[in-house]
Motif scaffolding. Structure first.
Motif, PDB file in Angstrom:
ATOM      1  N   ASN A 171       0.851  -1.194   0.000  1.00  0.00           N
ATOM      2  CA  ASN A 171       0.000   0.000   0.000  1.00  0.00           C
ATOM      3  C   ASN A 171       0.882   1.238   0.000  1.00  0.00           C
ATOM      4  O   ASN A 171       2.024   1.184   0.477  1.00  0.00           O
ATOM      5  N   PRO A 172       0.360   2.365  -0.477  1.00  0.00           N
ATOM      6  CA  PRO A 172       1.102   3.610  -0.290  1.00  0.00           C
ATOM      7  C   PRO A 172       1.205   3.913   1.207  1.00  0.00           C
ATOM      8  O   PRO A 172       0.303   3.541   1.973  1.00  0.00           O
ATOM      9  N   PRO A 173       2.243   4.576   1.656  1.00  0.00           N
ATOM     10  CA  PRO A 173       2.389   4.879   3.083  1.00  0.00           C
ATOM     11  C   PRO A 173       1.212   5.659   3.661  1.00  0.00           C
ATOM     12  O   PRO A 173       0.897   5.505   4.839  1.00  0.00           O
ATOM     13  N   GLY A 174       0.566   6.495   2.838  1.00  0.00           N
ATOM     14  CA  GLY A 174      -0.535   7.323   3.339  1.00  0.00           C
ATOM     15  C   GLY A 174      -1.911   6.708   3.200  1.00  0.00           C
ATOM     16  O   GLY A 174      -2.922   7.365   3.453  1.00  0.00           O
ATOM     17  N   ASP A 175      -1.985   5.438   2.819  1.00  0.00           N
ATOM     18  CA  ASP A 175      -3.279   4.790   2.604  1.00  0.00           C
ATOM     19  C   ASP A 175      -4.056   4.667   3.925  1.00  0.00           C
ATOM     20  O   ASP A 175      -3.504   4.291   4.959  1.00  0.00           O
ATOM     21  N   ALA A 176      -5.369   4.951   3.874  1.00  0.00           N
ATOM     22  CA  ALA A 176      -6.189   4.951   5.092  1.00  0.00           C
ATOM     23  C   ALA A 176      -6.277   3.574   5.722  1.00  0.00           C
ATOM     24  O   ALA A 176      -6.156   3.430   6.949  1.00  0.00           O
ATOM     25  N   ALA A 177      -6.489   2.538   4.905  1.00  0.00           N
ATOM     26  CA  ALA A 177      -6.613   1.192   5.461  1.00  0.00           C
ATOM     27  C   ALA A 177      -5.303   0.731   6.095  1.00  0.00           C
ATOM     28  O   ALA A 177      -5.304   0.059   7.136  1.00  0.00           O
ATOM     29  N   ARG A 178      -4.195   1.091   5.472  1.00  0.00           N
ATOM     30  CA  ARG A 178      -2.889   0.742   6.049  1.00  0.00           C
ATOM     31  C   ARG A 178      -2.720   1.422   7.407  1.00  0.00           C
ATOM     32  O   ARG A 178      -2.236   0.807   8.367  1.00  0.00           O
ATOM     33  N   ALA A 179      -3.143   2.672   7.477  1.00  0.00           N
ATOM     34  CA  ALA A 179      -3.037   3.406   8.734  1.00  0.00           C
ATOM     35  C   ALA A 179      -3.912   2.785   9.822  1.00  0.00           C
ATOM     36  O   ALA A 179      -3.553   2.786  11.005  1.00  0.00           O
ATOM     37  N   MET A 180      -5.059   2.235   9.412  1.00  0.00           N
ATOM     38  CA  MET A 180      -6.001   1.668  10.378  1.00  0.00           C
ATOM     39  C   MET A 180      -5.807   0.172  10.616  1.00  0.00           C
ATOM     40  O   MET A 180      -6.521  -0.434  11.415  1.00  0.00           O
ATOM     41  N   TRP A 181      -4.855  -0.453   9.935  1.00  0.00           N
ATOM     42  CA  TRP A 181      -4.614  -1.886  10.082  1.00  0.00           C
ATOM     43  C   TRP A 181      -4.459  -2.329  11.541  1.00  0.00           C
ATOM     44  O   TRP A 181      -5.000  -3.382  11.926  1.00  0.00           O
ATOM     45  N   PRO A 182      -3.759  -1.593  12.400  1.00  0.00           N
ATOM     46  CA  PRO A 182      -3.633  -2.047  13.788  1.00  0.00           C
ATOM     47  C   PRO A 182      -4.980  -2.285  14.475  1.00  0.00           C
ATOM     48  O   PRO A 182      -5.089  -3.157  15.346  1.00  0.00           O
ATOM     49  N   ALA A 183      -6.009  -1.508  14.084  1.00  0.00           N
ATOM     50  CA  ALA A 183      -7.338  -1.694  14.674  1.00  0.00           C
ATOM     51  C   ALA A 183      -7.932  -3.029  14.250  1.00  0.00           C
ATOM     52  O   ALA A 183      -8.524  -3.757  15.065  1.00  0.00           O
ATOM     53  N   LEU A 184      -7.807  -3.371  12.966  1.00  0.00           N
ATOM     54  CA  LEU A 184      -8.325  -4.651  12.484  1.00  0.00           C
ATOM     55  C   LEU A 184      -7.564  -5.809  13.123  1.00  0.00           C
ATOM     56  O   LEU A 184      -8.162  -6.810  13.558  1.00  0.00           O
ATOM     57  N   ILE A 230       3.882  -8.482  -3.949  1.00  0.00           N
ATOM     58  CA  ILE A 230       3.166  -8.472  -2.669  1.00  0.00           C
ATOM     59  C   ILE A 230       2.206  -9.652  -2.660  1.00  0.00           C
ATOM     60  O   ILE A 230       1.840 -10.190  -3.704  1.00  0.00           O
ATOM     61  N   ASP A 231       1.786 -10.039  -1.467  1.00  0.00           N
ATOM     62  CA  ASP A 231       0.843 -11.154  -1.324  1.00  0.00           C
ATOM     63  C   ASP A 231      -0.594 -10.674  -1.194  1.00  0.00           C
ATOM     64  O   ASP A 231      -1.534 -11.454  -1.383  1.00  0.00           O
ATOM     65  N   GLY A 232      -0.757  -9.409  -0.840  1.00  0.00           N
ATOM     66  CA  GLY A 232      -2.099  -8.879  -0.666  1.00  0.00           C
ATOM     67  C   GLY A 232      -2.075  -7.370  -0.596  1.00  0.00           C
ATOM     68  O   GLY A 232      -1.006  -6.744  -0.555  1.00  0.00           O
ATOM     69  N   THR A 233      -3.253  -6.776  -0.566  1.00  0.00           N
ATOM     70  CA  THR A 233      -3.357  -5.327  -0.493  1.00  0.00           C
ATOM     71  C   THR A 233      -4.729  -4.977   0.072  1.00  0.00           C
ATOM     72  O   THR A 233      -5.508  -5.864   0.454  1.00  0.00           O
ATOM     73  N   THR A 234      -5.011  -3.710   0.139  1.00  0.00           N
ATOM     74  CA  THR A 234      -6.341  -3.251   0.533  1.00  0.00           C
ATOM     75  C   THR A 234      -6.902  -2.389  -0.585  1.00  0.00           C
ATOM     76  O   THR A 234      -6.163  -1.845  -1.410  1.00  0.00           O
ATOM     77  N   PHE A 235      -8.200  -2.273  -0.594  1.00  0.00           N
ATOM     78  CA  PHE A 235      -8.863  -1.345  -1.506  1.00  0.00           C
ATOM     79  C   PHE A 235     -10.181  -0.953  -0.857  1.00  0.00           C
ATOM     80  O   PHE A 235     -10.740  -1.711  -0.051  1.00  0.00           O
ATOM     81  N   PHE A 236     -10.659   0.212  -1.183  1.00  0.00           N
ATOM     82  CA  PHE A 236     -11.992   0.583  -0.749  1.00  0.00           C
ATOM     83  C   PHE A 236     -13.014  -0.229  -1.544  1.00  0.00           C
ATOM     84  O   PHE A 236     -12.766  -0.631  -2.681  1.00  0.00           O
ATOM     85  N   ALA A 237     -14.168  -0.444  -0.954  1.00  0.00           N
ATOM     86  CA  ALA A 237     -15.215  -1.257  -1.581  1.00  0.00           C
ATOM     87  C   ALA A 237     -15.618  -0.728  -2.941  1.00  0.00           C
ATOM     88  O   ALA A 237     -15.978  -1.498  -3.840  1.00  0.00           O
TER      89      ALA A 237
END
Length: 336
Positions: free
Chosen positions: A136-149, A179-186
């Protein structure tokens, strides 16, 4: 009426030009940063500009491309942009780190976060993620919120390794095995589905117990205090344009190609269609499109505080305001 002389006509024209120039100069300038590069989810913002609604409201809005919610929150937080779009959870983290941010209108009443990987990776679900690389880009929202998940599912944030990639490199990096995976918005699901078909695996974060408010309109706190009327007019236009585009999606998405190259209308229409579903909940349909529920804000802050180091804790009531939301402009109910 006595006929005007040529001089009189000339003076009238010059006077009209001066008045016109004066009116143009009276436009309040607002720099507005997106959360991401131009896409279907931004149709309502661009339609407001295309239709002249910003101008009619006395606003001269410059739209800046985004590189993720963290970047947008940082830029608005330091005043490099007066307003913008950013994920609310990411904005809370930034606020705790000193960013001067206030959310003034919600867009995504439902979390858009989704995880993606390929069947050939051997992973079947979240439990299989440890030891794998996600990009993910460093500024990606899901990456930033990953610790919560991760925390909500009894995992450590360090169970996976994050790899920095460009915003438009998610598909190519996953396809190449970088990479093995990533995030994306719905609302970008169609991109992944079109690229990988039956090999694609994914889940929504809401299925794993994490469903915070998503993208919201944010304003720099100092700018808001000194320019409440300007912010109010921005919200008035954006609330109106989002509501209009819910029922006139094709018209709104159709203007995007005037602002960005490489736009595929069919893909961006799919993006916008999912965006409208993300906008609909019990509060946006009854209290006003863009309304923040205080109870949900408190829960989101509790979530963020639990899994992130909030350097400077704050009252969650100060991260948002509903003062500019017109309760007469409500979202329609759209099922998921």
């Amino acid at each position: 009426m006595k006929p005007q002389s040529r001089l009189g006509i000339t003076l009238s024209i010059v006077s009209a030009g001066i008045l016109s120039a004066g009116a143009a100069a009276a436009q309040d300038k607002v720099s507005f940063i997106l959360n991401w590069v131009t896409a279907g989810e931004h149709a309502a913002v661009y339609y407001a500009d295309h239709a002249g609604w910003f101008e009619e409201a006395g606003l001269d809005v410059s739209i800046e491309q985004g590189k993720g919610s963290a970047v947008a929150a940082q830029r608005v937080g330091v005043g490099a942009a007066e307003m913008g779009i950013a994920d609310l959870g990411t904005s809370m983290v930034a606020r705790g780190a000193g960013a001067d941010i206030v959310a003034v209108m919600n867009i995504y009443a439902n979390s858009p976060y989704q995880m993606y990987w390929l069947a050939e990776s051997g992973m079947e679900d979240l439990d299989d993620f440890p030891g794998h690389k996600f990009g993910n880009p460093p500024g990606d929202a899901a990456r930033a919120m990953w610790p919560a998940l991760a925390g909500a599912n009894d995992m450590s944030p360090d169970d996976i390794t994050w790899v920095n990639i460009a915003p438009n490199a998610k598909v190519s990096a996953l396809a190449s095995g970088a990479i093995d995976g990533t995030t994306f918005f719905a609302n970008y699901h169609h991109v992944m589905a079109n690229a990988f078909g039956d090999d694609l695996r994914w889940f929504a974060w809401s299925e794993k117990g994490v469903n915070p408010y998503g993208n919201s309109i944010i304003a720099n706190g100092e700018f808001l205090e000194e320019n409440r009327d300007v912010v109010g007019r921005m919200v008035e236009v954006l609330q109106r344009s989002h509501r209009y585009c819910v029922e006139n999606g094709e018209e709104c998405v159709g203007v995007l190609s005037d602002y960005a190259s490489g736009i595929t209308v069919e893909n961006e229409q799919a993006n916008w269609d999912v965006t409208t579903r993300l906008m609909s909940d019990e509060f946006s349909t009854t209290k006003g499109l863009g309304y923040f529920d205080p109870g949900r804000i408190a829960s989101d802050y509790e979530l963020v505080s639990k899994y992130f180091d909030i350097a400077s804790p704050f009252d969650p009531e100060t991260i948002y305001t509903n003062e500019f939301i017109d309760p007469e402009i409500t979202m329609i109910e759209i099922g998921n």
